[in-house]
Design a protein around this motif. Sequence first.
Motif, PDB file in Angstrom:
ATOM      1  N   GLN A   2     -32.478 -25.498  21.795  1.00 44.44           N
ATOM      2  CA  GLN A   2     -31.376 -26.548  21.195  1.00 44.44           C
ATOM      3  C   GLN A   2     -30.564 -25.817  20.203  1.00 44.44           C
ATOM      4  O   GLN A   2     -31.104 -25.103  19.472  1.00 44.44           O
ATOM      5  CB  GLN A   2     -31.909 -27.676  20.722  1.00 44.44           C
ATOM      6  N   LEU A   4     -27.482 -26.880  17.410  1.00 49.53           N
ATOM      7  CA  LEU A   4     -27.097 -28.216  17.036  1.00 49.53           C
ATOM      8  C   LEU A   4     -26.049 -27.884  15.939  1.00 49.53           C
ATOM      9  O   LEU A   4     -26.219 -27.223  14.922  1.00 49.53           O
ATOM     10  CB  LEU A   4     -27.977 -29.045  16.166  1.00 49.53           C
ATOM     11  N   TYR A 111     -26.705 -20.715  26.500  1.00 51.31           N
ATOM     12  CA  TYR A 111     -27.069 -21.746  25.482  1.00 51.31           C
ATOM     13  C   TYR A 111     -25.832 -22.547  24.733  1.00 51.31           C
ATOM     14  O   TYR A 111     -25.227 -21.570  24.336  1.00 51.31           O
ATOM     15  CB  TYR A 111     -28.306 -21.470  24.775  1.00 51.31           C
ATOM     16  N   GLN A 114     -23.859 -29.435  21.440  1.00 52.90           N
ATOM     17  CA  GLN A 114     -22.949 -30.307  21.975  1.00 52.90           C
ATOM     18  C   GLN A 114     -21.506 -30.358  21.247  1.00 52.90           C
ATOM     19  O   GLN A 114     -20.537 -31.355  21.611  1.00 52.90           O
ATOM     20  CB  GLN A 114     -23.802 -31.452  21.746  1.00 52.90           C
TER      21      GLN A 114
END
Length: 122
Positions: A2, A4, A111, A114
């Motif tokens: 992830q 962020l 990768y 958002q």
Amino acid sequence: VQLLESGGGSVQPGGSLTLSCAASGFTLAGLAVAWFRQAPGKGRLGVATINSEGSVSYADSVKGRFTISKDSGKNTLYLQMNSLEPEDTAMYYCAAGRFSWATLSPSLYKYWGQGTQVTVSS
């Protein structure tokens, strides 16, 4: 795995913001990392990148105003943005890819975060 982003917001022209991109589930060390932005109705454009050897590149539109950096200990990517202009208004995304060269082409990055919104307005 992830990415962020954080740190976006609203700012007046001439103001500053610092964006952060925290990676989890993998290490940014040895990867190419970058910031992109996308304004409404427009394509995703590269802003700044650091390749796996630490070399940096910037889009012409942000040279001298934006600074990309990476903290390997915190596994975090940053984008310091100064002298912000209304044209900088966009959603900002961080990205990482398993290759060694510097590129601002979004298609090569595997990768993605958002995004975090940056709005520059008086």
